[in-house]
Write a protein that holds these residues in place. Structure first.
Motif, mmCIF file in Angstrom:
data_model
loop_
_atom_site.group_PDB
_atom_site.id
_atom_site.type_symbol
_atom_site.label_atom_id
_atom_site.label_comp_id
_atom_site.label_asym_id
_atom_site.label_seq_id
_atom_site.Cartn_x
_atom_site.Cartn_y
_atom_site.Cartn_z
ATOM 1 N N ASN A 41 0.811 -1.223 0.000
ATOM 2 C CA ASN A 41 0.000 0.000 0.000
ATOM 3 C C ASN A 41 0.845 1.275 0.000
ATOM 4 O OD1 ASN A 41 -2.455 -1.359 0.077
ATOM 5 N ND2 ASN A 41 -2.330 -1.628 2.307
ATOM 6 N N ALA A 42 2.176 1.130 0.068
ATOM 7 C CA ALA A 42 3.043 2.305 0.253
ATOM 8 C C ALA A 42 3.326 3.020 -1.067
ATOM 9 C CB ALA A 42 4.360 1.862 0.884
ATOM 10 N N GLY B 217 8.083 -5.165 -3.198
ATOM 11 C CA GLY B 217 6.634 -5.062 -3.340
ATOM 12 C C GLY B 217 6.029 -3.716 -2.967
ATOM 13 N N ILE B 218 6.805 -2.642 -3.077
ATOM 14 C CA ILE B 218 6.234 -1.298 -2.843
ATOM 15 C C ILE B 218 5.093 -1.089 -3.851
ATOM 16 C CG2 ILE B 218 6.705 1.207 -2.977
ATOM 17 C CD1 ILE B 218 8.117 -0.078 -0.603
ATOM 18 N N GLY B 219 3.972 -0.572 -3.387
ATOM 19 C CA GLY B 219 2.790 -0.464 -4.247
ATOM 20 C C GLY B 219 2.934 0.537 -5.373
ATOM 21 N N LYS B 220 3.437 1.721 -5.026
ATOM 22 C CA LYS B 220 3.564 2.761 -6.056
ATOM 23 C C LYS B 220 4.926 3.435 -5.893
ATOM 24 C CE LYS B 220 1.641 7.285 -7.140
ATOM 25 N NZ LYS B 220 0.465 8.151 -7.224
ATOM 26 N N LEU B 221 5.660 3.489 -6.986
ATOM 27 C CA LEU B 221 6.997 4.095 -6.949
ATOM 28 C C LEU B 221 7.087 5.193 -8.002
ATOM 29 C CD1 LEU B 221 9.422 1.113 -6.517
ATOM 30 C CD2 LEU B 221 9.818 3.360 -5.543
ATOM 31 N N LYS C 286 11.945 -0.537 6.403
ATOM 32 C CA LYS C 286 11.765 -0.554 7.863
ATOM 33 C C LYS C 286 10.821 0.559 8.319
ATOM 34 C CE LYS C 286 15.640 -0.838 10.232
ATOM 35 N NZ LYS C 286 17.075 -0.490 10.441
ATOM 36 N N LEU C 287 10.947 1.702 7.684
ATOM 37 C CA LEU C 287 10.087 2.838 8.028
ATOM 38 C C LEU C 287 8.619 2.505 7.735
ATOM 39 C CD1 LEU C 287 10.089 6.071 8.609
ATOM 40 C CD2 LEU C 287 10.003 6.270 6.151
ATOM 41 N N ILE C 288 8.372 1.984 6.539
ATOM 42 C CA ILE C 288 6.991 1.689 6.125
ATOM 43 C C ILE C 288 6.393 0.580 6.989
ATOM 44 C CG2 ILE C 288 5.599 0.747 4.221
ATOM 45 C CD1 ILE C 288 7.740 2.162 2.352
ATOM 46 N N THR C 289 7.215 -0.406 7.313
ATOM 47 C CA THR C 289 6.692 -1.556 8.063
ATOM 48 C C THR C 289 6.870 -1.385 9.575
ATOM 49 O OG1 THR C 289 8.798 -2.713 7.788
ATOM 50 C CG2 THR C 289 7.111 -3.147 6.152
#
Lengths: 367, 79
Positions: A29-30, A52-56, A210-213
């Motif tokens: 979702n990130a 697996g980052i959602g949008k880059l 790590k930040l996102i999770t």
């Protein structure tokens, strides 16, 4: 993507202690904006897509040049001259087809930066100049977005997560004002090894994940410096300065971040007097890139006549060890020739007459 | 004999001082340290650098002694 698909693809990171399916869903979702596809940005991007980052979003206005290839492993010799973001998109779109990759083929500018960063949760600063770093810093502070900073000097690298947590520190808590020319040293000038850039870029991707999770041990309020020559790691604690720096949109739009860009262009864009000085310094190879029938005819200094259109076919005539001095009528074709020699053929000592012969004549320089 | 302090240098400061560590006679605080460094390396006067004392970046004058861990850190820009 079904839950089963997610489990199958990302099993090895999902089974990690303190990670799990929930963390994976956070990644999916990130929205992450990665600024700069150089030695840091290329490895960071590859790992983020694969994780697996959602949008880059990827932003870079540069084209692939031959001197990039020793450290920017996303690119190959056949990509020279192509836009970096386009090549990256083509290579990465199949790694994880569910990652949406947005391509911005230009350099970060004040006019677009706020609108752009607003669309993302996290920014990765993988740039190679202070002007972009301070612009990213100030906009992230304005918009309350965390950003992962990475930077290199020769065998050393730095990583930090800025503007995150209860006590938010930023790049300006480390160096309050954008460093001046005296402090400026990019990889082009100081040199770097691909492995050093790759390690730091990879650590940036790691801190981003790590930040996102919401993992422990995040490098916020901490600057990690890694000397890879001697394998010395230093973790330095950063605290906010007593004078709090707040940034209004108007401050950012009114601020001149571009000092270094000017410094950079001055080096290769020469005024008539600087051009003449360069001719007189010796080891010069003067090239007229106009068409042969153009006026004024000029024959006071020995020079080659290679029209811009014939540059590629005449490349063997241009000695790389010389100071290559290009000129034309108005300075536009000579600038284009300069970019071509630098980016496509790796020439390092190449200059052009800014404003061309028009400016030269107007300033009455006896060419 | 005067006590010594040891300073660790990073980045372009290593090029400037030709060493990744410096040993100097003890000074009382970081302001005195800066003055001493500039007297030995005049070009440091125009360089921006952060000072870390015992692994913390400082923002104001700080007392030091022979046991203090001192590091000087210039900005890095490469990418």
């Amino acid at each position: 993507m079904t839950n089963q698909d997610i489990h199958t693809r990302f099993d090895r990171q999902i089974i990690l202690p303190e990670f799990g399916f929930e963390a994976q869903q956070k990644l999916l979702n990130a929205k992450v904006l990665l600024v700069g596809l150089g030695g840091l940005g290329c490895p960071a991007l590859q790992y983020l897509v694969a994780a697996g980052i959602g949008k880059l979003g990827i932003i870079d206005g540069d084209r692939v040049s031959i001197s990039n290839l020793h450290r920017q492993l996303l690119f190959s010799s056949c990509d020279i001259g192509k836009m970096k973001v386009d090549v990256a998109f083509e290579k990465l779109k199949n790694i994880h087809p569910h990652t949406q990759i947005d391509v911005y083929p230009f350099f970060l500018e004040k006019s677009i930066v706020i609108e752009l960063i607003q669309q993302y949760d996290v920014v990765l600063d993988c740039t190679d100049r202070f002007s972009a770093r301070y612009l990213i810093n100030d906009v992230c502070v304005l918009l309350h977005k965390p950003f992962v900073y990475g930077a290199l000097y020769q065998y050393q690298g730095q990583v930090a997560v800025f503007n995150h947590g209860e006590i938010r520190t930023t790049l300006r808590d480390l160096f309050p004002t954008q460093p001046k020319k005296a402090d400026y040293s990019s990889c082009n000038e100081a040199g770097t090894l691909g492995m050093v850039a790759g390690t730091i870029g990879t650590l940036q991707a790691l801190e981003c994940v790590k930040l996102i999770t919401q993992q422990k041990g995040l490098l916020y309020n901490t600057l990690l410096t890694y000397d890879m020559m001697y394998h010395q790691l230093s973790k330095l604690q950063i605290s906010p300065r007593s004078e709090k720096m707040t940034f209004l949109q108007a401050d950012i739009l009114g601020c001149n971040y571009d000092d270094e860009c000017e410094v950079k262009t001055q080096k290769e864009d020469l005024d008539p007097l600087e051009f003449l000085t360069k001719i007189n310094q010796g080891n010069a190879l003067l090239i007229d890139v106009r068409n042969p029938d153009e006026l004024p005819v000029w024959n006071e200094h020995i020079h080659l006549q290679i029209p811009l259109s014939a540059l590629t076919s005449s490349i063997h005539l241009i000695d790389k060890t010389k100071n290559v001095l290009l000129f034309c009528h108005a300075g536009i074709r000579s600038k284009e020739a300069l970019e071509c020699l630098k980016d496509q053929y790796g020439y390092e000592h190449v200059y052009h007459l800014k404003g061309g012969l028009i400016k030269w004549m107007a300033e009455k320089q006896p060419i | 004999m005067a006590k010594k302090i040891t300073i660790q240098l990073f980045g372009s400061l290593v090029d400037l001082t030709k060493s990744s560590t410096l040993e100097l006679d003890e000074v009382n605080d970081t302001n005195a340290l800066k003055e001493k460094l500039i007297s030995i390396f005049p070009s440091l006067a125009t360089k921006e650098f952060a000072i870390a004392i015992d692994q913390k970046i400082i923002h104001s004058n700080t007392v030091i002694n022979a046991q203090t861990e001192i590091a000087l850190l210039p900005p890095f820009s490469g990418g």
